[in-house]
Scaffold this motif. Structure first.
Motif, PDB file in Angstrom:
ATOM      1  N   ARG A  20      10.644 -38.931   6.991  1.00 48.70           N
ATOM      2  CA  ARG A  20      11.588 -38.378   7.969  1.00 48.70           C
ATOM      3  C   ARG A  20      11.938 -36.931   7.643  1.00 48.70           C
ATOM      4  O   ARG A  20      12.182 -36.125   8.547  1.00 48.70           O
ATOM      5  CB  ARG A  20      12.858 -39.228   8.004  1.00 48.70           C
ATOM      6  CG  ARG A  20      12.694 -40.574   8.676  1.00 48.70           C
ATOM      7  CD  ARG A  20      14.054 -41.205   8.984  1.00 48.70           C
ATOM      8  NE  ARG A  20      14.808 -41.464   7.768  1.00 48.70           N
ATOM      9  CZ  ARG A  20      14.769 -42.604   7.093  1.00 48.70           C
ATOM     10  NH1 ARG A  20      13.978 -43.591   7.504  1.00 48.70           N
ATOM     11  NH2 ARG A  20      15.500 -42.770   6.001  1.00 48.70           N
ATOM     12  N   ALA A  21      11.980 -36.607   6.359  1.00 44.79           N
ATOM     13  CA  ALA A  21      12.432 -35.279   5.943  1.00 44.79           C
ATOM     14  C   ALA A  21      11.336 -34.222   5.993  1.00 44.79           C
ATOM     15  O   ALA A  21      11.637 -33.027   5.880  1.00 44.79           O
ATOM     16  CB  ALA A  21      12.991 -35.353   4.528  1.00 44.79           C
ATOM     17  N   ALA A  22      10.092 -34.616   6.174  1.00 44.94           N
ATOM     18  CA  ALA A  22       8.986 -33.663   6.063  1.00 44.94           C
ATOM     19  C   ALA A  22       9.159 -32.413   6.934  1.00 44.94           C
ATOM     20  O   ALA A  22       8.950 -31.293   6.454  1.00 44.94           O
ATOM     21  CB  ALA A  22       7.667 -34.364   6.372  1.00 44.94           C
ATOM     22  N   PRO A  23       9.560 -32.523   8.210  1.00 44.47           N
ATOM     23  CA  PRO A  23       9.686 -31.310   9.023  1.00 44.47           C
ATOM     24  C   PRO A  23      10.792 -30.370   8.562  1.00 44.47           C
ATOM     25  O   PRO A  23      10.711 -29.153   8.778  1.00 44.47           O
ATOM     26  CB  PRO A  23       9.979 -31.863  10.430  1.00 44.47           C
ATOM     27  CG  PRO A  23       9.483 -33.272  10.408  1.00 44.47           C
ATOM     28  CD  PRO A  23       9.743 -33.746   9.016  1.00 44.47           C
ATOM     29  N   SER A  24      11.858 -30.891   7.937  1.00 48.51           N
ATOM     30  CA  SER A  24      12.997 -30.064   7.539  1.00 48.51           C
ATOM     31  C   SER A  24      12.972 -29.689   6.059  1.00 48.51           C
ATOM     32  O   SER A  24      13.821 -28.925   5.596  1.00 48.51           O
ATOM     33  CB  SER A  24      14.307 -30.805   7.840  1.00 48.51           C
ATOM     34  OG  SER A  24      14.371 -32.047   7.152  1.00 48.51           O
TER      35      SER A  24
END
Length: 288
Positions: A20-24
């Protein structure tokens, strides 16, 4: 040296939160990027020309890019538990030249014995449950004369946040971390030679606790302990934790978040250790 439950890490949760955190991640990972840069700088003092390099826990690929810049003739492989992180890493271009990316757990490396000459791992092994298993795997896939170079987090990490939540309830809100001496002892048990360990403390400051919590969520560094509280954090409990954090506010009017960063490196001498698992080879799942 396996941590007993409830202080074991839930690997499924780790994978999900980092997915979930990959883009941010890159925007929020200020501390992580700084530590990776410092570890890369330490390679300048090492006389080694590896043919094969592994970035164990590559995330979005900062370490892998740095390794390819330093060792341009080497074959570099990035491994991570999170498929989404690997997709972010695979978005690089230009000199990147299609690095191999492998989705796997660093506690179960899917490589042949003595495959690599250098393993680089920045802020990854704190997500492992068993240091002995992890270092034995690193030792197995390193060739004679190979080097393991890594960073991890020590038990003083985020002690302010741990203290604040400890004043509110009895649940674990911050992951448990290995002590530097335990890490060094595990290197010796795994058969590494000449281990060198040192530690530094880096403080990141925030105007309020909520901003720290958002940054931790944005990089996927949320509580992944099996013994974590499973209920929702109510507004009243959050306000109570924020109030308990306030005594740490310093003279500059900001809240500190302390990270105890452990640096380590060790060498492989002699023949590689026998493989505890069948070699499955490198399985690239993402390329650019």
């Amino acid at each position: 040296m396996t941590d007993p439950s409830p202080y074991r890490v839930d690997k499924q949760r780790v994978r999900a939160t980092f997915d979930r955190a990959a883009p941010s991640y890159d925007e929020a990972a200020v501390l992580q990027k700084e530590v990776c840069s410092r570890l890369l700088e330490r390679l300048a003092w090492i006389r080694l020309q590896p043919a094969w390099v592994l970035d164990a826990g590559t995330g979005t690929g900062q370490g892998l890019r740095g390794l390819r810049q330093r060792y341009r003739r080497a074959r570099a492989v990035g491994l991570d538990l999170s498929p989404s992180m690997l997709r972010q890493a695979g978005k690089g271009g230009g000199w990147w030249r299609k690095p191999g990316l492998v989705c796997a757990d660093v506690e179960a490396l899917p490589f042949a014995d003595a495959r690599f000459d250098l393993i680089f791992s920045s802020l990854t092994i704190q997500w492992c449950n068993d240091l002995d298993r992890t270092f034995a795997g690193f030792r197995r896939v390193l060739a004679p004369g190979g080097l393991l170079m890594f960073t991890t987090l020590g038990p003083d990490t985020l002690h302010e946040l741990r203290s604040a939540w400890g004043a509110v309830d009895g649940h674990a809100h911050v992951n448990a971390f290995f002590d530097m001496h335990d890490v060094g002892d595990a290197l010796v048990r795994a058969g590494f030679a000449d281990p060198v360990m040192d530690v530094e403390r880096i403080t990141v400051t925030y105007p309020r606790m909520g901003r720290l919590m958002r940054d931790l969520q944005a990089i996927g560094a949320t509580n992944a302990l099996l013994g974590r509280g499973r209920g929702l954090t109510t507004p009243s409990r959050l306000r109570a934790a924020e109030a308990a954090y306030e005594p740490f506010r310093n003279a500059q009017g900001v809240l500190p978040a302390t990270y105890e960063v452990i640096y380590g490196h060790a060498w492989v001498t002699g023949a590689p250790a026998p493989s505890p698992m069948p070699a499955r080879g490198v399985i690239p799942i993402a390329r650019k």
